[in-house]
Scaffold this motif. Structure first.
Motif, short mmCIF file in Angstrom:
data_model
loop_
_atom_site.label_atom_id
_atom_site.label_comp_id
_atom_site.label_asym_id
_atom_site.label_seq_id
_atom_site.Cartn_x
_atom_site.Cartn_y
_atom_site.Cartn_z
N TYR A 69 5.97 22.85 0.78
CA TYR A 69 6.64 22.07 1.83
C TYR A 69 6.02 22.37 3.20
CZ TYR A 69 10.20 20.49 5.13
OH TYR A 69 10.83 19.89 6.18
N LEU A 70 5.80 23.66 3.47
CA LEU A 70 5.21 24.03 4.75
C LEU A 70 3.82 23.43 4.90
CD1 LEU A 70 6.28 27.79 4.93
CD2 LEU A 70 7.25 25.88 6.23
N ASP A 71 3.05 23.43 3.82
CA ASP A 71 1.71 22.85 3.86
C ASP A 71 1.75 21.36 4.14
OD1 ASP A 71 -1.29 23.07 3.21
OD2 ASP A 71 -0.63 21.56 1.76
N GLU A 72 2.74 20.68 3.57
CA GLU A 72 2.84 19.23 3.73
C GLU A 72 3.37 18.82 5.09
OE1 GLU A 72 5.29 18.29 0.42
OE2 GLU A 72 3.70 18.65 -1.06
N THR A 73 4.20 19.68 5.70
CA THR A 73 4.85 19.30 6.96
C THR A 73 4.22 19.96 8.18
OG1 THR A 73 6.50 21.08 6.70
CG2 THR A 73 7.06 18.88 5.84
N ARG A 74 3.42 20.98 7.98
CA ARG A 74 2.73 21.67 9.08
C ARG A 74 1.23 21.70 8.77
NH1 ARG A 74 8.36 22.03 8.82
NH2 ARG A 74 9.14 22.79 10.81
N PRO A 75 0.57 20.57 8.81
CA PRO A 75 -0.84 20.52 8.43
C PRO A 75 -1.71 21.27 9.43
CG PRO A 75 -0.15 18.44 9.39
CD PRO A 75 1.09 19.26 9.23
N GLY A 76 -2.86 21.68 8.96
CA GLY A 76 -3.80 22.36 9.85
C GLY A 76 -4.39 23.60 9.22
N GLN A 77 -3.52 24.46 8.67
CA GLN A 77 -4.01 25.70 8.08
C GLN A 77 -4.61 25.47 6.69
OE1 GLN A 77 -4.41 28.69 9.39
NE2 GLN A 77 -5.23 29.52 7.49
N GLY A 78 -4.08 24.49 5.95
CA GLY A 78 -4.61 24.21 4.63
C GLY A 78 -4.22 25.26 3.62
N LEU A 79 -2.91 25.48 3.45
CA LEU A 79 -2.45 26.44 2.44
C LEU A 79 -2.81 25.97 1.04
CD1 LEU A 79 1.05 27.37 3.91
CD2 LEU A 79 -1.17 28.42 4.37
N LEU A 80 -2.96 24.66 0.88
CA LEU A 80 -3.56 24.08 -0.33
C LEU A 80 -4.69 23.16 0.13
CD1 LEU A 80 -0.32 24.41 -1.20
CD2 LEU A 80 -1.20 23.30 -3.24
N PRO A 81 -5.75 23.06 -0.67
CA PRO A 81 -6.85 22.16 -0.31
C PRO A 81 -6.40 20.70 -0.39
CG PRO A 81 -7.46 23.62 -2.14
CD PRO A 81 -6.00 23.78 -1.92
N THR A 82 -7.17 19.83 0.22
CA THR A 82 -6.82 18.41 0.19
C THR A 82 -7.34 17.71 -1.06
OG1 THR A 82 -8.80 17.90 1.49
CG2 THR A 82 -6.74 18.25 2.70
N GLU A 83 -8.43 18.20 -1.63
CA GLU A 83 -9.04 17.54 -2.79
C GLU A 83 -8.23 17.85 -4.04
OE1 GLU A 83 -11.23 16.83 -6.19
OE2 GLU A 83 -11.18 18.91 -5.51
N THR A 84 -8.04 16.84 -4.90
CA THR A 84 -7.08 16.94 -6.00
C THR A 84 -7.40 18.07 -6.98
OG1 THR A 84 -6.65 14.57 -5.85
CG2 THR A 84 -5.96 15.67 -7.86
N LEU A 85 -8.63 18.17 -7.43
CA LEU A 85 -8.97 19.22 -8.39
C LEU A 85 -8.87 20.60 -7.77
CD1 LEU A 85 -11.94 17.69 -10.44
CD2 LEU A 85 -9.61 18.15 -11.22
N ALA A 86 -9.23 20.70 -6.50
CA ALA A 86 -9.10 21.99 -5.81
C ALA A 86 -7.64 22.39 -5.69
CB ALA A 86 -9.76 21.90 -4.43
N ARG A 87 -6.78 21.43 -5.41
CA ARG A 87 -5.34 21.72 -5.33
C ARG A 87 -4.82 22.21 -6.69
NH1 ARG A 87 -2.68 19.69 -0.78
NH2 ARG A 87 -0.67 19.43 -1.83
N GLN A 88 -5.31 21.57 -7.75
CA GLN A 88 -4.89 22.01 -9.08
C GLN A 88 -5.29 23.46 -9.32
OE1 GLN A 88 -6.66 22.92 -12.05
NE2 GLN A 88 -4.69 23.18 -13.11
N ARG A 89 -6.50 23.82 -8.92
CA ARG A 89 -6.98 25.18 -9.15
C ARG A 89 -6.14 26.19 -8.36
NH1 ARG A 89 -10.98 28.97 -7.20
NH2 ARG A 89 -11.68 30.23 -8.98
#
Length: 217
Positions: free
Chosen positions: A74-94
């Motif tokens: 939730y924090l990653d989705e609402t406070r963008p910038g730091q990138g707690l998860l990557p934006t690319e789909t496969l990277a997010r899965q990893r």
């Protein structure tokens, strides 16, 4: 913006994760300690915040949230910038897979309630409860970290951290588990990628400030 309040226990791995995430996002918050050893997490006031009787609970954006991994997303989705998860789909899965290996496989079988039950069973059979606890921790934390190390090596996409060249949710989940490993004398010096990542994370203020030794009790 309303005040952010974290209902926290200083040694809780799940709370530790949220403290790191808030620090990486530079979000100020107020801590309200919840004493697990005293059973404060099981009384009515806290059960209103978290019906599971667990920590953390995070009051943010007018909502009370539970479950550390869900909070971090939730924090990653609402406070963008730091990138707690990557934006690319496969990277997010990893990153999710690495995070879940700690938060959903290793940590849950080593939490306070499970280990107390293991000790109760040992005592009921006339065995040494402390020895049973130590053996349990060594087995499940040790095997969990070994599996995590193998996952890190698996696809060759690593940078300085678990995924890429800045910390992600995977690092946020890993570091509290290493604190627990040391607490229970579980060796991981033979896991070089994990050791290198820990050293880099420890040099970042958000990780250092979230350490249990820095927390109110």
């Amino acid at each position: 913006m309303s005040e952010i309040v974290l209902y926290d226990y200083w040694r809780s791995s799940a709370s530790y994760r949220v403290r790191i995430a808030l620090g990486l996002l530079d979000l100020p918050y107020r801590t309200v300690p919840v004493d697990l050893l005293a059973g404060s997490h099981k009384i009515g006031e806290h059960l209103v915040r978290n019906p599971q009787g667990l920590v953390p609970a995070l009051e943010i954006d007018g909502v009370m949230m539970t479950q550390s991994v869900s909070i971090i997303e939730y924090l990653d989705e609402t406070r963008p910038g730091q990138g707690l998860l990557p934006t690319e789909t496969l990277a997010r899965q990893r990153v999710r897979a690495l995070s879940h290996a700690i938060a959903m496989d290793t940590h849950p079988v080593c939490n306070l309630g499970v280990v107390r039950h293991v000790m109760d069973i040992a005592e009921a059979h006339g065995d040494d409860a402390d020895a049973a606890r130590q053996e349990w921790m060594a087995k499940y934390i040790g095997s969990g970290l070994a599996g995590f190390e193998a996952m890190l090596a698996g696809d060759g996409t690593n940078g300085d951290f678990c995924h890429g060249d800045r910390p992600s949710m995977a690092d946020i989940c890993l570091i509290p588990q290493l604190y627990n490993a040391r607490r229970w004398n579980v060796r991981f010096s033979h896991l070089p990628r994990i050791c290198a990542i820990e050293q880099r994370c420890n040099a970042i203020a958000a990780f250092a400030n979230a350490h249990p030794d820095q927390c109110p009790r």
